[in-house]
Enzyme design. Structure first.
Site, PDB file in Angstrom:
ATOM      1  N   ALA A  71       0.755  -1.231  -0.008  1.00 43.59           N
ATOM      2  CA  ALA A  71       0.010  -0.253  -0.011  1.00 43.59           C
ATOM      3  C   ALA A  71       0.905   1.289   0.030  1.00 43.59           C
ATOM      4  O   ALA A  71       1.033   1.921   0.974  1.00 43.59           O
ATOM      5  CB  ALA A  71      -0.875  -0.092   1.236  1.00 43.59           C
ATOM      6  N   PRO A  72       1.582   1.617  -1.085  1.00 40.03           N
ATOM      7  CA  PRO A  72       2.763   2.619  -1.211  1.00 40.03           C
ATOM      8  C   PRO A  72       1.976   3.968  -1.093  1.00 40.03           C
ATOM      9  O   PRO A  72       1.474   4.380  -1.861  1.00 40.03           O
ATOM     10  CB  PRO A  72       3.117   2.308  -2.468  1.00 40.03           C
ATOM     11  CG  PRO A  72       2.196   1.696  -3.501  1.00 40.03           C
ATOM     12  CD  PRO A  72       1.582   0.985  -2.620  1.00 40.03           C
ATOM     13  N   LYS A  89      -2.859  12.418   2.975  1.00 37.42           N
ATOM     14  CA  LYS A  89      -2.329  11.002   2.455  1.00 37.42           C
ATOM     15  C   LYS A  89      -2.008  11.041   0.954  1.00 37.42           C
ATOM     16  O   LYS A  89      -2.799  11.483   0.245  1.00 37.42           O
ATOM     17  CB  LYS A  89      -3.335  10.101   2.589  1.00 37.42           C
ATOM     18  CG  LYS A  89      -2.809   8.712   2.440  1.00 37.42           C
ATOM     19  CD  LYS A  89      -3.870   7.597   2.800  1.00 37.42           C
ATOM     20  CE  LYS A  89      -3.387   6.101   2.285  1.00 37.42           C
ATOM     21  NZ  LYS A  89      -4.323   5.180   2.962  1.00 37.42           N
ATOM     22  N   ASP A 183      -8.128  -2.501   6.419  1.00 43.56           N
ATOM     23  CA  ASP A 183      -7.033  -2.725   7.556  1.00 43.56           C
ATOM     24  C   ASP A 183      -6.761  -2.185   8.861  1.00 43.56           C
ATOM     25  O   ASP A 183      -6.094  -1.456   9.043  1.00 43.56           O
ATOM     26  CB  ASP A 183      -5.427  -2.098   6.609  1.00 43.56           C
ATOM     27  CG  ASP A 183      -4.218  -2.609   7.115  1.00 43.56           C
ATOM     28  OD1 ASP A 183      -4.273  -3.542   7.871  1.00 43.56           O
ATOM     29  OD2 ASP A 183      -3.215  -2.462   6.632  1.00 43.56           O
TER      30      ASP A 183
END
Length: 489
Positions: A71-72, A89, A183
């Site tokens: 998940a770069p 983000k 997540d």
């Protein structure tokens, strides 16, 4: 992720805002009529230039967290022109090639508004850039306070509060048609200015168009995700169960190992030794039982968020005690130590700041022109050099109106940048009772030199003069932290 959060009690909720989200790229950040009923600005699109400016050019010093290959993305802290702190983000360029899909996802998450969340404020979709903008949470993550604490371990009552707030956040999102959270882990739980736990809004959106949902160790992922690669509402409950284990043990224990301990009734090995004497056997057993239900291998046997809230409410202790007290922070002013210079800023002691700026001269102009290079300019720049000398002489003799004029002439030429020039003009503005102008110059100084503590101190003084005490405290904290770091290096 944000400085405009209001204080609230353990059971207070914000109201949902109806209607479609507003996406307006050219909204003036200072327009008061673009504020929602809960005090947050309407969801909007930001330009990449606005976000670049808010983060001092995405400076490495403003990185809050980074994620790995699955998940770069990188999360930065920043500050808008209206002084609102934000978290940004920034996705890998290949994560969301479809502009429409990214905007659609962001709009849907932007509709969610709750005081149990660090809410999504906007996004940026410009060229190859894909960024999300949320409220900034100033007091780290659950992982930091639970696994890497420095002064004291988290108390049992606070751990129960974290569990309840997270369950309430998930129940709220589910009620608004956003049941999937990707997540869920201790790094997604954040603490605001008052140390109230909140769930990051970033997990409400997939990490990429491909929907890769887990970046953590596969030992902690739901068994059905390993089979199908898909997240379901029941998968979120499983992840919540792993968080309950974290809260109970103070460690990140793989669910399979924890379930073995539970089956063997070896609860002592599962419980954080730091919690001894803080809860009864019945209370501990009830939390273990709830975690076990969440970790059932069959998804349909797991409780839904509403059931989690119902089960956690009776377990709450010290509900009337503010979160910052439970976390061992007696009051806001004691939350961080100030250096002597920081204390002078808190007192708005402009004389001390003047003496310091005069003493250090231009030696803190790291990466920009130094005193020596000023003297090496060509004859064509003599007029500009004279304006700087005029400003410096006036600043030294405390003729601040003349200093402002001299430094303004120098800045208007635009041939080179100097954080010290902006800092000196900022102080001159402060002494001349012009705090808004002073704040602008202090922020310019920070943009040029992102880790210069003087720039943060001047921002703090200007914010205090403007009556923005909470924001001033944040700037003081940053300044003291940077000054201490520099003095210890």
């Amino acid at each position: 992720m944000g400085c405009k959060c209001s204080k609230f009690s353990a059971c207070c909720w914000s109201t949902e805002q109806g209607g479609d989200p507003v996406l307006e790229a050219n909204i003036d950040e200072n327009e008061d009529n673009n504020i929602e009923g809960n005090g947050l600005p309407l969801f909007r699109e930001y330009t990449i230039d606005q976000l670049r400016k808010a983060t001092s050019g995405f400076a490495i010093e403003n990185i809050v967290s980074e994620h790995g290959e699955k998940a770069p993305n990188v999360v930065y802290k920043g500050k808008l022109e209206n002084q609102m702190r934000i978290a940004i983000k920034r996705f890998n360029k290949s994560a969301w090639p479809d502009t429409h899909q990214f905007l659609e996802e962001a709009r849907a998450v932007g509709l969610i508004r709750s005081q149990r969340l660090a809410n999504l404020l906007g996004c940026c979709c410009e060229g190859d850039e894909r960024l999300l903008v949320s409220e900034y949470m100033s007091n780290d993550t659950l992982a930091k306070h639970l696994f890497h604490w420095e002064t004291q371990p988290m108390k049992w009552a606070m751990r129960l509060r974290v569990a309840l707030h997270l369950a309430q956040a998930l129940e709220y999102c589910t009620s608004k048609g956003r049941a999937l959270y990707h997540d869920l882990n201790a790094y997604r739980v954040l603490f605001d200015d008052d140390f109230n736990p909140k769930l990051s809004c970033f997990g409400l959106m997939k990490n990429s168009r491909d929907g890769k949902s887990y970046s953590t160790n596969l030992a902690f992922t739901p068994p059905e995700y390993l089979r199908t690669g898909r997240v379901t509402p029941e998968s979120v409950t499983y992840s919540f169960g792993t968080l309950l284990l974290d809260l109970l043990s103070g460690k990140h224990i793989p669910p399979s190992h924890a379930l073995d301990l539970i089956r063997d009734r070896n609860l002592r090995s599962l419980t954080d030794s730091c919690l001894e004497g803080q809860f009864s056997d019945d209370e501990g057993t009830e939390l273990v039982r709830l975690a076990s239900r969440c970790l059932q291998s069959e998804p349909r046997e797991r409780p839904n968020p509403k059931s989690l809230v119902t089960a956690l409410i009776p377990l709450q202790k010290d509900s009337e005690v503010p979160s910052h007290v439970l976390m061992g922070i007696p009051d806001g002013s004691a939350a961080f130590p100030l250096t002597p210079l920081g204390e002078a800023c808190l007192r708005m002691d402009l004389t001390s700041i003047h003496e310091l700026l005069e003493k250090i001269g231009y030696k803190d102009d790291e990466g920009t022109a130094t005193e020596l290079s000023f003297q090496m300019w060509t004859n064509q720049m003599q007029e500009t050099l004279d304006s700087k000398k005029k400003g410096d002489a006036a600043f030294r003799h405390k003729d601040f109106k003349t200093a402002i004029d001299g430094y303004t002439q120098f800045i208007n030429v635009g041939s080179m940048v100097s954080p010290t020039i902006y800092a000196r003009r900022s102080l001159s503005y402060l002494i001349s009772n012009m705090p808004t102008e002073a704040l602008g110059d202090a922020m310019q100084a920070q943009m040029i030199s992102p880790i210069w503590y003087i720039a943060f101190y001047l921002q703090a003084i200007a914010l205090l003069a403007l009556g923005k005490e909470n924001d001033a405290q944040v700037a003081l904290k940053e300044g003291s932290s940077l000054e201490t770091k520099k003095n210890t290096n």
